[in-house]
Write an enzyme that holds these catalytic residues in place. Structure first.
Site, PDB file in Angstrom:
ATOM      1  N   ARG A 230       0.844  -1.192   0.000  1.00 51.31           N
ATOM      2  CA  ARG A 230       0.000   0.000   0.000  1.00 51.31           C
ATOM      3  C   ARG A 230       0.879   1.242   0.000  1.00 51.31           C
ATOM      4  O   ARG A 230       1.904   1.293   0.670  1.00 51.31           O
ATOM      5  CB  ARG A 230      -0.920   0.038   1.233  1.00 51.31           C
ATOM      6  CG  ARG A 230      -2.147  -0.865   1.143  1.00 51.31           C
ATOM      7  CD  ARG A 230      -3.128  -0.373   0.095  1.00 51.31           C
ATOM      8  NE  ARG A 230      -4.257  -1.280  -0.087  1.00 51.31           N
ATOM      9  CZ  ARG A 230      -4.318  -2.220  -1.003  1.00 51.31           C
ATOM     10  NH1 ARG A 230      -3.305  -2.418  -1.815  1.00 51.31           N
ATOM     11  NH2 ARG A 230      -5.397  -2.961  -1.121  1.00 51.31           N
ATOM     12  N   ASP A 254       4.303  -0.228  -6.589  1.00 50.97           N
ATOM     13  CA  ASP A 254       3.196  -0.512  -7.498  1.00 50.97           C
ATOM     14  C   ASP A 254       2.072   0.501  -7.333  1.00 50.97           C
ATOM     15  O   ASP A 254       0.995   0.331  -7.873  1.00 50.97           O
ATOM     16  CB  ASP A 254       2.663  -1.920  -7.213  1.00 50.97           C
ATOM     17  CG  ASP A 254       2.024  -2.579  -8.430  1.00 50.97           C
ATOM     18  OD1 ASP A 254       2.365  -2.196  -9.556  1.00 50.97           O
ATOM     19  OD2 ASP A 254       1.181  -3.482  -8.249  1.00 50.97           O
ATOM     20  N   GLU A 259       3.636  12.805  -7.231  1.00 51.25           N
ATOM     21  CA  GLU A 259       4.898  13.254  -6.654  1.00 51.25           C
ATOM     22  C   GLU A 259       6.009  12.212  -6.791  1.00 51.25           C
ATOM     23  O   GLU A 259       7.187  12.540  -6.615  1.00 51.25           O
ATOM     24  CB  GLU A 259       4.703  13.630  -5.187  1.00 51.25           C
ATOM     25  CG  GLU A 259       4.231  12.487  -4.304  1.00 51.25           C
ATOM     26  CD  GLU A 259       4.002  12.943  -2.875  1.00 51.25           C
ATOM     27  OE1 GLU A 259       4.482  14.034  -2.515  1.00 51.25           O
ATOM     28  OE2 GLU A 259       3.343  12.211  -2.127  1.00 51.25           O
ATOM     29  N   HIS A 271       0.259  -0.429 -10.682  1.00 45.27           N
ATOM     30  CA  HIS A 271      -0.589  -1.329  -9.890  1.00 45.27           C
ATOM     31  C   HIS A 271      -0.910  -2.613 -10.657  1.00 45.27           C
ATOM     32  O   HIS A 271      -2.072  -3.014 -10.788  1.00 45.27           O
ATOM     33  CB  HIS A 271      -1.878  -0.619  -9.482  1.00 45.27           C
ATOM     34  CG  HIS A 271      -2.519  -1.241  -8.275  1.00 45.27           C
ATOM     35  ND1 HIS A 271      -3.762  -0.872  -7.811  1.00 45.27           N
ATOM     36  CD2 HIS A 271      -2.100  -2.233  -7.444  1.00 45.27           C
ATOM     37  CE1 HIS A 271      -4.078  -1.590  -6.747  1.00 45.27           C
ATOM     38  NE2 HIS A 271      -3.084  -2.421  -6.503  1.00 45.27           N
ATOM     39  N   GLY A 273       0.999  -5.564  -9.938  1.00 43.98           N
ATOM     40  CA  GLY A 273       1.682  -6.656  -9.261  1.00 43.98           C
ATOM     41  C   GLY A 273       0.891  -7.941  -9.218  1.00 43.98           C
ATOM     42  O   GLY A 273       1.432  -9.033  -9.386  1.00 43.98           O
TER      43      GLY A 273
END
Length: 392
Positions: A230, A254, A259, A271, A273
């Site tokens: 997360r 992921d 930034e 994202h 994985g």
């Protein structure tokens, strides 16, 4: 009885076949279904339908689901732990290799070359991408669940020294981890000794910003941090300082935010994985099976807000109750059954936090008595949801 299931995010259709013929997927009752099966759909701020009994997340994380709101409404929330574990494990191992050898920079550089002497240019410049090997290096793993345990075992097979931290590891998982993996009791040992660190824990108030200024201050200089769990587990401001100071050599994640993009030392994946064909199928199968089991029998497996509950249904009727976890509820339930002159075949009541779940099997075939009992239960302010399931 035909149940209605609403799906989001393109759930694998082969996996949905495990629901069976008694389930209507995205059909006429989709606006007020019995269950949701979702992946990344954000349900925070969404009004949950009154008929909704269950939400299954085709994946492990449930941060996109308002758990407290669902629980208070008597909605059981499921996830699919371990279904995408192999996919995430392979993504983390890939990240280890990419970090050690810096293949991204190497291929970017190679593609800037031109001319008839490209091969000579490559030979002259390749030394800048020599890299290191991961064998003999130390990998620290925070979280030894389905994913972390697999990474630990495979990293050992690749010749790495592996440290593992997880104060809550299950007995079943502990037995599956190689005896060569060193369990540590203090995160400081992970931070200070690891060349590579990967984290696999849920996001909670306790785990938020696990990697903060204090953590980076304890880290071995030149470490690589891998985060496929997360985004909020890492304090980005502290991370940037650690990268600038050379404490962190590379951060691979992921979970992209604006930034993090286009910064030296940071590699962002979109994202993906756990997004292999196999993992998506496994998650859809597990989600479908848990929803079918719950709606057909009232049994609970892999819920994040209610305890696992299993009991063979061989009584004429089963009533399931979601109730507030207050004193004397079992006694009140039993008294209500007795007042209808109904015999209890079996009863299980287990709590989790402020709520409890009851499976009540009744040796009664008179539907009017069952209906009267349900009316009594629904009038009780401490009972949130009542379901009647007919036995076979």
């Amino acid at each position: 009885m035909v149940y209605s299931v609403k799906t989001y995010n393109n759930i694998n259709k082969i996996g949905l076949e495990k629901l069976g013929n008694a389930f209507q997927i995205d059909g006429d009752k989709a606006d007020n279904p019995d269950a949701y099966i979702i992946r990344s759909e954000n349900l925070h701020g969404v009004t949950l339908p009154s008929n909704l009994k269950a939400i299954a997340r085709a994946g492990a994380g449930t941060n996109n689901i308002p758990i407290d709101e669902a629980t208070a409404a008597g909605i059981v929330v499921f996830n699919t732990p371990g279904a995408n574990a192999n996919a995430v494990k392979e993504a983390v191992l890939t990240s280890l290799f990419l970090s050690a050898r810096d293949y991204f920079s190497a291929t970017t550089w190679a593609n800037t070359l031109s001319g008839a002497d490209v091969s000579k240019q490559i030979e002259a410049g390749k030394s800048q991408f020599a890299g290191t090997e991961i064998a003999g290096k130390t990998l620290g793993i925070i979280g030894l669940g389905a994913i972390g345990a697999r990474i630990a075992n495979d990293a050992r097979r690749l010749g790495m020294n592996v440290l593992g931290y997880d104060p809550y590891v299950s007995i079943e998982t502990a037995w599956s981890i190689s005896s060569h993996v060193k369990r540590v009791n203090d995160l400081k040992e992970i931070f200070s000794q690891s060349d590579y660190i990967t984290i696999h824990v849920p996001l909670t108030p306790d785990t938020k910003d696990t990697f903060n200024s204090a953590a980076f201050a304890q880290m071995k200089k030149g470490a690589t941090l891998i985060n496929f769990a997360r985004a909020e587990l890492v304090d980005n401001a502290a991370l940037f300082e650690a990268l600038e100071a050379g404490v962190v050599k590379r951060y691979i994640t992921d979970f992209g935010t604006e930034e993090l993009l286009n910064k030296d030392g940071i590699t962002v994946f979109p994202h993906v994985g756990g997004s292999t064909e196999e993992a998506e199928l496994n998650c859809a199968i597990m989600a479908s099976k848990t929803i079918r089991q719950f709606l057909d029998t009232g049994e609970i497996t892999n819920s994040v807000n209610f305890p696992n509950m299993h009991q063979v249904l061989d009584a004429p009727y089963r009533i399931t109750l979601i109730n507030k976890n207050v004193p004397n509820m079992v006694a009140k339930i039993s008294t209500a059954v007795s007042e209808q002159n109904i015999n209890i075949d079996n009863i299980i009541n287990r709590s989790k936090g402020d709520f409890a779940y009851t499976i009540l099997d009744l040796d009664e075939t008179d539907k009017s008595k069952i209906d009267a009992l349900v009316t009594t239960f629904e009038a009780d302010a401490n009972i949130v949801k009542v379901r009647v399931i007919k036995g076979q």
